[in-house]
Design a protein around this motif. Structure first.
Motif, PDB file in Angstrom:
ATOM      1  N   LEU A 131      23.529  30.494  10.072  1.00  0.00           N
ATOM      2  CA  LEU A 131      22.496  30.867   9.118  1.00  0.00           C
ATOM      3  C   LEU A 131      23.090  31.358   7.811  1.00  0.00           C
ATOM      4  CD1 LEU A 131      19.853  32.667  11.377  1.00  0.00           C
ATOM      5  CD2 LEU A 131      19.885  30.300  10.582  1.00  0.00           C
ATOM      6  N   ALA A 132      24.183  32.119   7.879  1.00  0.00           N
ATOM      7  CA  ALA A 132      24.831  32.597   6.654  1.00  0.00           C
ATOM      8  C   ALA A 132      25.282  31.421   5.802  1.00  0.00           C
ATOM      9  CB  ALA A 132      26.019  33.489   7.008  1.00  0.00           C
TER      10      ALA A 132
ATOM     11  N   VAL B 136      16.322  39.427   7.708  1.00  0.00           N
ATOM     12  CA  VAL B 136      16.973  38.131   7.541  1.00  0.00           C
ATOM     13  C   VAL B 136      15.867  37.120   7.258  1.00  0.00           C
ATOM     14  CG1 VAL B 136      18.276  36.301   8.691  1.00  0.00           C
ATOM     15  CG2 VAL B 136      18.901  38.715   9.045  1.00  0.00           C
ATOM     16  N   THR B 137      15.904  36.512   6.091  1.00  0.00           N
ATOM     17  CA  THR B 137      14.822  35.624   5.656  1.00  0.00           C
ATOM     18  C   THR B 137      15.357  34.261   5.257  1.00  0.00           C
ATOM     19  OG1 THR B 137      13.640  37.557   4.800  1.00  0.00           O
ATOM     20  CG2 THR B 137      12.867  35.387   4.093  1.00  0.00           C
ATOM     21  N   LEU B 138      14.697  33.209   5.754  1.00  0.00           N
ATOM     22  CA  LEU B 138      15.018  31.845   5.360  1.00  0.00           C
ATOM     23  C   LEU B 138      13.798  31.232   4.686  1.00  0.00           C
ATOM     24  CD1 LEU B 138      17.087  32.417   7.781  1.00  0.00           C
ATOM     25  CD2 LEU B 138      17.358  29.940   7.774  1.00  0.00           C
ATOM     26  N   ASP B 139      14.038  30.463   3.610  1.00  0.00           N
ATOM     27  CA  ASP B 139      12.936  29.888   2.860  1.00  0.00           C
ATOM     28  C   ASP B 139      12.441  28.596   3.511  1.00  0.00           C
ATOM     29  OD1 ASP B 139      14.721  27.854   2.204  1.00  0.00           O
ATOM     30  OD2 ASP B 139      15.077  28.580   0.167  1.00  0.00           O
TER      31      ASP B 139
ATOM     32  N   ARG C 180      16.997  27.714   4.000  1.00  0.00           N
ATOM     33  CA  ARG C 180      18.168  28.373   3.421  1.00  0.00           C
ATOM     34  C   ARG C 180      17.987  29.885   3.401  1.00  0.00           C
ATOM     35  NH1 ARG C 180      22.125  25.534   1.702  1.00  0.00           N
ATOM     36  NH2 ARG C 180      21.923  23.319   1.276  1.00  0.00           N
ATOM     37  N   LEU C 181      19.069  30.583   3.680  1.00  0.00           N
ATOM     38  CA  LEU C 181      19.034  32.038   3.730  1.00  0.00           C
ATOM     39  C   LEU C 181      18.794  32.621   2.345  1.00  0.00           C
ATOM     40  CD1 LEU C 181      19.668  34.480   5.731  1.00  0.00           C
ATOM     41  CD2 LEU C 181      21.915  34.507   4.622  1.00  0.00           C
ATOM     42  N   THR C 182      17.840  33.536   2.240  1.00  0.00           N
ATOM     43  CA  THR C 182      17.576  34.205   0.968  1.00  0.00           C
ATOM     44  C   THR C 182      17.832  35.709   1.040  1.00  0.00           C
ATOM     45  OG1 THR C 182      15.224  34.417   1.544  1.00  0.00           O
ATOM     46  CG2 THR C 182      15.881  32.492   0.238  1.00  0.00           C
ATOM     47  N   HIS C 183      17.773  36.287   2.229  1.00  0.00           N
ATOM     48  CA  HIS C 183      18.041  37.717   2.411  1.00  0.00           C
ATOM     49  C   HIS C 183      18.790  37.925   3.733  1.00  0.00           C
ATOM     50  CE1 HIS C 183      15.400  38.869  -0.914  1.00  0.00           C
ATOM     51  NE2 HIS C 183      14.505  38.048  -0.424  1.00  0.00           N
ATOM     52  N   GLY C 184      19.661  38.940   3.753  1.00  0.00           N
ATOM     53  CA  GLY C 184      20.354  39.287   4.985  1.00  0.00           C
ATOM     54  C   GLY C 184      21.756  38.744   5.111  1.00  0.00           C
ATOM     55  N   LEU C 185      22.337  38.238   4.026  1.00  0.00           N
ATOM     56  CA  LEU C 185      23.672  37.635   4.104  1.00  0.00           C
ATOM     57  C   LEU C 185      24.721  38.617   4.593  1.00  0.00           C
ATOM     58  CD1 LEU C 185      25.601  35.263   3.553  1.00  0.00           C
ATOM     59  CD2 LEU C 185      25.840  36.126   1.208  1.00  0.00           C
TER      60      LEU C 185
ATOM     61  N   LEU D 256      12.534  36.586   9.481  1.00  0.00           N
ATOM     62  CA  LEU D 256      11.348  35.923   8.981  1.00  0.00           C
ATOM     63  C   LEU D 256      11.727  34.493   8.612  1.00  0.00           C
ATOM     64  CD1 LEU D 256       8.375  36.216   8.193  1.00  0.00           C
ATOM     65  CD2 LEU D 256       9.129  36.968   5.921  1.00  0.00           C
ATOM     66  N   TYR D 257      11.140  33.534   9.333  1.00  0.00           N
ATOM     67  CA  TYR D 257      11.460  32.128   9.120  1.00  0.00           C
ATOM     68  C   TYR D 257      10.282  31.419   8.464  1.00  0.00           C
ATOM     69  CZ  TYR D 257      15.044  33.202  12.621  1.00  0.00           C
ATOM     70  OH  TYR D 257      16.082  33.768  13.314  1.00  0.00           O
ATOM     71  N   HIS D 258      10.581  30.625   7.445  1.00  0.00           N
ATOM     72  CA  HIS D 258       9.537  29.882   6.749  1.00  0.00           C
ATOM     73  C   HIS D 258       9.637  28.386   7.004  1.00  0.00           C
ATOM     74  CE1 HIS D 258       8.043  33.373   4.600  1.00  0.00           C
ATOM     75  NE2 HIS D 258       9.277  33.674   4.245  1.00  0.00           N
TER      76      HIS D 258
END
Length: 206
Positions: free
Chosen positions: A112-113, A150-153, A157-162, A180-182
């Motif tokens: 994910l990172a 930890v958020t993916l758009d 793609r990861l946007t928060h939580g790296l 939170l997965y989108h």
């Protein structure tokens, strides 16, 4: 993408072993079964319950517990359920959609990172934060509630939580995080291309 989470109402012992971090002894599953029964039966969240002797005998600290006037260790129902990250069971009519709690294994965290684009990495990557979180995870002192989700758009793609994901990779140990997965399907796998200067801890490093 991943196996379904263990249902605390159907398998409380499995839940405390697989979904709570650090994993708790099996005896906590029996206590959780009692707590979830009370919660789903509509008990008052402030109801104080005696902490079972079997739980006290584990020697583990029970945050929120205190002594009643007669010396019995007690804890409010809402505080007890919070230990298992299940306080929402007390509020079934709350329609607020929150993030789900997940235990991230190092391999998943690494994948994910790696979805973060160059802009996200340059704007959010902080080596000092990664080292600090890694040390907390290794020491068993990490609290997911103090860190970002930890958020993916929608593109996966990861946007928060790296920094947290990199800390899990560095510590080579699983840790919990709100997620939170989108997106609907897993866009991986990915080839790891960590930020400049980032090093992964070897499996048997101290």
């Amino acid at each position: 993408m991943s196996e379904p989470r263990t249902d605390p109402l159907m398998d409380p012992t499995g839940y405390v072993r697989r979904e709570v971090w650090p994993p708790l002894p099996a005896v906590f599953g029996g206590w959780l079964a009692e707590l979830t029964h009370r919660a789903t039966a509509g008990a008052d969240p402030a109801t104080e319950l005696a902490v079972p002797d079997a739980i006290l005998e584990t020697g583990l600290a029970i945050p929120g517990a205190h002594l009643a006037p007669d010396g019995t260790p007690v804890i409010a129902l809402v505080d007890a359920l919070t230990l298992f990250h299940l306080e929402h069971l007390l509020y079934p009519d709350d329609d607020t959609e929150g993030s789900s709690l997940a235990i991230f294994e190092p391999l998943v965290a690494l994948q994910l990172a790696n979805t973060a684009d160059a802009t996200t990495v340059s704007e959010t990557y902080n080596p000092a934060t990664v080292r600090e979180l890694s040390a907390q995870i290794t020491a068993g002192e990490y609290d997911y509630r103090t860190n970002e989700t930890v958020t993916l758009d929608t593109q996966g793609r990861l946007t928060h939580g790296l920094n947290l994901l990199l800390a899990i990779v560095h510590a080579n140990a699983p840790a919990p995080a709100l997620a939170l997965y989108h997106y609907d399907t897993n866009p991986g796998p990915y080839r790891w291309r960590g930020p400049a200067g980032f090093t992964q801890k070897a499996p048997h490093d101290d």
